[in-house]
Write a protein that holds these residues in place. Structure first.
Motif, PDB file in Angstrom:
ATOM      1  N   VAL A 118       0.869  -1.193   0.000  1.00 12.80           N
ATOM      2  CA  VAL A 118       0.000   0.000   0.000  1.00 12.80           C
ATOM      3  C   VAL A 118       0.899   1.235   0.000  1.00 12.80           C
ATOM      4  O   VAL A 118       1.619   1.492   0.952  1.00 12.80           O
ATOM      5  CB  VAL A 118      -0.997   0.024   1.178  1.00 12.80           C
ATOM      6  CG1 VAL A 118      -2.102  -0.976   0.979  1.00 12.80           C
ATOM      7  CG2 VAL A 118      -0.332  -0.213   2.523  1.00 12.80           C
ATOM      8  N   GLY A 120      -0.077   4.580  -1.279  1.00 11.52           N
ATOM      9  CA  GLY A 120      -0.834   5.737  -1.757  1.00 11.52           C
ATOM     10  C   GLY A 120      -0.599   6.958  -0.883  1.00 11.52           C
ATOM     11  O   GLY A 120      -0.973   8.065  -1.242  1.00 11.52           O
ATOM     12  N   GLY A 121       0.028   6.744   0.277  1.00  9.49           N
ATOM     13  CA  GLY A 121       0.229   7.848   1.222  1.00  9.49           C
ATOM     14  C   GLY A 121       1.384   8.736   0.779  1.00  9.49           C
ATOM     15  O   GLY A 121       2.390   8.256   0.257  1.00  9.49           O
ATOM     16  N   GLN A 208      -5.898   4.249  -6.040  1.00  4.24           N
ATOM     17  CA  GLN A 208      -7.069   4.572  -5.218  1.00  4.24           C
ATOM     18  C   GLN A 208      -7.523   5.992  -5.546  1.00  4.24           C
ATOM     19  O   GLN A 208      -6.706   6.846  -5.889  1.00  4.24           O
ATOM     20  CB  GLN A 208      -6.774   4.402  -3.722  1.00  4.24           C
ATOM     21  CG  GLN A 208      -5.711   5.320  -3.190  1.00  4.24           C
ATOM     22  CD  GLN A 208      -5.511   5.227  -1.671  1.00  4.24           C
ATOM     23  OE1 GLN A 208      -4.421   5.398  -1.184  1.00  4.24           O
ATOM     24  NE2 GLN A 208      -6.562   4.990  -0.926  1.00  4.24           N
ATOM     25  N   ASP A 267       4.812   1.045   3.089  1.00  5.96           N
ATOM     26  CA  ASP A 267       5.817   1.558   2.148  1.00  5.96           C
ATOM     27  C   ASP A 267       7.250   1.758   2.665  1.00  5.96           C
ATOM     28  O   ASP A 267       8.184   1.735   1.875  1.00  5.96           O
ATOM     29  CB  ASP A 267       5.318   2.863   1.498  1.00  5.96           C
ATOM     30  CG  ASP A 267       4.841   3.900   2.505  1.00  5.96           C
ATOM     31  OD1 ASP A 267       5.151   3.739   3.693  1.00  5.96           O
ATOM     32  OD2 ASP A 267       4.183   4.860   2.082  1.00  5.96           O
ATOM     33  N   TYR A 420      10.175  -4.244  12.654  1.00 13.19           N
ATOM     34  CA  TYR A 420       9.467  -2.976  12.465  1.00 13.19           C
ATOM     35  C   TYR A 420      10.342  -1.752  12.694  1.00 13.19           C
ATOM     36  O   TYR A 420      10.774  -1.494  13.813  1.00 13.19           O
ATOM     37  CB  TYR A 420       8.266  -2.935  13.430  1.00 13.19           C
ATOM     38  CG  TYR A 420       7.358  -1.759  13.207  1.00 13.19           C
ATOM     39  CD1 TYR A 420       6.613  -1.659  12.039  1.00 13.19           C
ATOM     40  CD2 TYR A 420       7.232  -0.762  14.159  1.00 13.19           C
ATOM     41  CE1 TYR A 420       5.774  -0.578  11.817  1.00 13.19           C
ATOM     42  CE2 TYR A 420       6.387   0.324  13.956  1.00 13.19           C
ATOM     43  CZ  TYR A 420       5.663   0.406  12.779  1.00 13.19           C
ATOM     44  OH  TYR A 420       4.822   1.458  12.559  1.00 13.19           O
ATOM     45  N   LYS A 424       8.660   7.511   9.139  1.00 14.34           N
ATOM     46  CA  LYS A 424       7.425   8.308   9.072  1.00 14.34           C
ATOM     47  C   LYS A 424       7.642   9.755   9.472  1.00 14.34           C
ATOM     48  O   LYS A 424       6.885  10.625   9.063  1.00 14.34           O
ATOM     49  CB  LYS A 424       6.372   7.731  10.020  1.00 14.34           C
ATOM     50  CG  LYS A 424       5.915   6.324   9.678  1.00 14.34           C
ATOM     51  CD  LYS A 424       4.652   5.972  10.454  1.00 14.34           C
ATOM     52  CE  LYS A 424       4.317   4.494  10.309  1.00 14.34           C
ATOM     53  NZ  LYS A 424       2.908   4.244  10.159  1.00 14.34           N
TER      54      LYS A 424
END
Ligand code: UGB
Length: 555
Positions: A118, A120-121, A208, A267, A420, A424
């Motif tokens: 994913v 799209g951010g 999206q 991402d 992890y 961000k």
């Protein structure tokens, strides 16, 4: 009415529906025909797009929004009738027999999986001007996140086929969800790098669409403050990925081709492929319909926990419950200490971490959609107006809410250092993170990769020096010098597939050093600035093996 001749018959139908749904304010300010006609048509083109890209159209969007806004205004408790408990899952410890067995099983199973990123951010919190998947995951090789993900999937594909011990032609499908903000730049990155070695036919991009913003509790669509002939739009959240896979027909194609798993990931986490094989192995062994990757969570940490919720009517689900809801819910249902650490020093409610393994077999494909929520911030306690326009949103991890009660939903806990380390936060915000909490910045994301590699080498019996503490962009990190039994400095052994090189002896040179970089120094490229250091490659010994075969390198 005077402007009706500007619209097609379909657009007139759309206008009628919108007026019936209380949206006449969209057209009230329209001037006489002949003025701004192109803009009026452009608004209807946009409305038609918003209508067709949302399941059930704008009517359904407005109705759902009204219901959710009414629930929110009256303060309806989403957990009414539910009792929380600790769900069953598997806690793994890196490198022991159980871990290795699951990892092996996961590698075997990888040829039956599709991978979905994913992306799209836009990453507003990171403040980076490019797309996040183009950022180097680490700067020693400069490999960007997208390249790293593709190479990891190809490596899994190879290893999985080798384990199958027979003819195996399977290509693991790879889907990337993009948005208007990231689509063209993602495609460009792939094309200009020859898809990083993957066959272009193996990769699919699904874009999206944004959704309409809402101005008030009646779900009146918001006009763009900068252009009264446009609807203001915002992203609909990462949960869009489920309906896009469904509506594109890909889920059916994969299901019919005998694929068993869909693996979703985010991402900018340079560690996740160290944890993915074992998680997939757990899914296969336990035949989970949904398996979330989790990391240990301290009680009351400001992050959601994976919880089993059982309703008085018999329904139950395993779901991520946000931290601000978890503690009060526990206290209200017979846990006087609320969210508290257990004897392990951690909360029994684990921290969900954006990797989801969904089983394709047996599941009715109709369930592949996602529930929506609404993110409204009211101006005051009267809850009549919002601080800024809101919209419906959906999250990837809410998918289990749509499953039947007999679905097997579990989780796999893996140490944070192995699984992890997302990128961000921008350097300024990361430096303000209270000590002991994760920075989640470019600096910490890269350091976590070196740290994990060192710890894995240690586990394999290699002697590695203790980390050296340094501060970059105001954040502590580890400058790790690898010292194999023979290595003090930098040694690069570059070999083609099929070359097996045994290295013996000792190497000592000046090696590579990390140098501080000021994140405000605009003469340095942005992708380097955000991590606060650059690698100065002073001296290295480099050996190349360009032919397959067995070699011995004596140093
Ligand atoms: N993303 C999209 O593709 N489309 C969108 O519309 C929005 C995002 P963030 P956040 O484990 O790290 C999530 O912004 O809000 C992609 C989980 O909800 O990094 O920090 C985007 O490109 C949270 O429960 O997510 O929180 C990126 O790849 C927690 O698990 C991904 O979605 C947290 O991630 C995540 O977007 C985490």
């Amino acid at each position: 009415r005077k402007n009706l001749h500007l619209l097609s018959s379909e657009q007139i139908e759309l206008a009628k529906m919108l007026i019936e749904m209380g949206q006449s304010h969209l057209f009230e300010h329209w001037p006489e025909p002949g003025i701004d006609d192109e803009e009026k048509r452009a608004l209807f083109d946009q409305l038609a797009r918003l209508n067709s890209s949302y399941p059930g159209g704008l009517k359904s969007y407005i109705e759902t929004a009204r219901e959710l806004l009414a629930d929110s205004k009256t303060g309806k408790n989403p957990f009414d009738g539910f009792t929380p408990s600790v769900p069953t899952g598997e806690a793994l410890s890196f490198g022991d027999d159980i871990f290795m067995n699951y990892e092996q099983a996961g590698i075997r199973e990888a040829k039956n999986a599709a991978f979905v990123l994913v992306a799209g951010g836009l990453g507003e919190r990171l403040g980076y001007n490019g797309i996040k998947v183009a950022l180097p995951a680490e700067t020693s090789t400069g490999t960007c996140f997208l390249q790293h993900y593709i190479e990891s999937i190809l490596a899994l594909q190879d290893a999985s086929c080798r384990l199958a011990q027979g003819e195996c032609q399977k290509e693991i499908p790879f889907v990337i969800m993009t948005s208007d903000d990231t689509h063209s730049r993602t495609l460009e990155l792939l094309e200009s790098n020859f898809y990083f070695g993957m066959k272009p036919t193996q990769v699919k991009l699904l874009k999206q669409e944004k959704v309409a913003c809402l101005d008030d509790n009646d779900a009146r669509l918001a006009l763009d403050p900068k252009n009264k002939f446009r609807i203001q739009t915002k992203p609909h959240g990462h949960g869009d990925v489920h309906s896009l896979l469904y509506s594109s027909g890909l889920l059916k194609i994969w299901h019919d081709a005998g694929l068993k798993w869909v693996l979703f990931f985010q991402d900018t986490n340079g560690l996740l492929f160290k944890a993915i094989p074992a998680s997939l192995g757990v899914s296969a062994a336990k035949q989970y319909h949904v398996n979330s990757l989790a990391v240990p969570r301290k009680a009351k940490d400001a992050i959601g926990g994976i919880t089993k919720l059982t309703h008085t009517d018999g329904r139950s689900m395993v779901i991520n419950v946000e931290y601000n809801q978890l503690d009060p819910l526990l206290r209200a249902t017979g846990f006087p200490d609320g969210d508290a650490n257990c004897e392990t020093g951690f909360s029994p409610f684990q921290e969900y971490k954006s990797i989801l393994v969904v089983g394709l077999e047996e599941l009715p494909l109709l369930y592949i959609y996602c529930l929506q929520g609404i993110l409204e911030r009211y101006k005051d306690a009267s809850k009549t107006s919002f601080k800024s326009s809101t919209r419906l949103e959906c999250m990837m991890q809410d998918y289990p809410k749509t499953l039947p009660p007999n679905a097997r939903v579990g989780f796999t806990v893996i140490d944070t250092w192995l699984a992890y380390a997302p990128v961000k936060n921008n350097p300024e915000d990361a430096a303000k993170v209270p000590k002991g909490n994760p920075y989640h910045s470019g600096t910490s994301g890269e350091m976590a990769i070196y740290r994990a590699n060192s710890l894995i080498l240690k586990k394999a019996g290699v002697q590695v020096d203790d980390p050296v503490q340094q501060v970059f962009n105001g954040q502590e990190g580890c400058n790790v010098l690898l010292q194999d039994l023979s290595l003090d400095g930098t040694l690069i052994v570059d070999s083609v597939d099929g070359a097996e090189v045994t290295v013996r002896g000792s190497v000592k040179n000046k090696g590579w050093m990390l140098e501080n970089v000021d994140y405000k120094d605009t003469s340095v490229p942005e992708e380097i600035r955000i991590r606060g250091f650059k690698i100065n490659k002073i001296e290295q010994l480099e050996k190349k093996y360009s032919e397959p075969g067995k070699f011995c390198l004596e140093l």
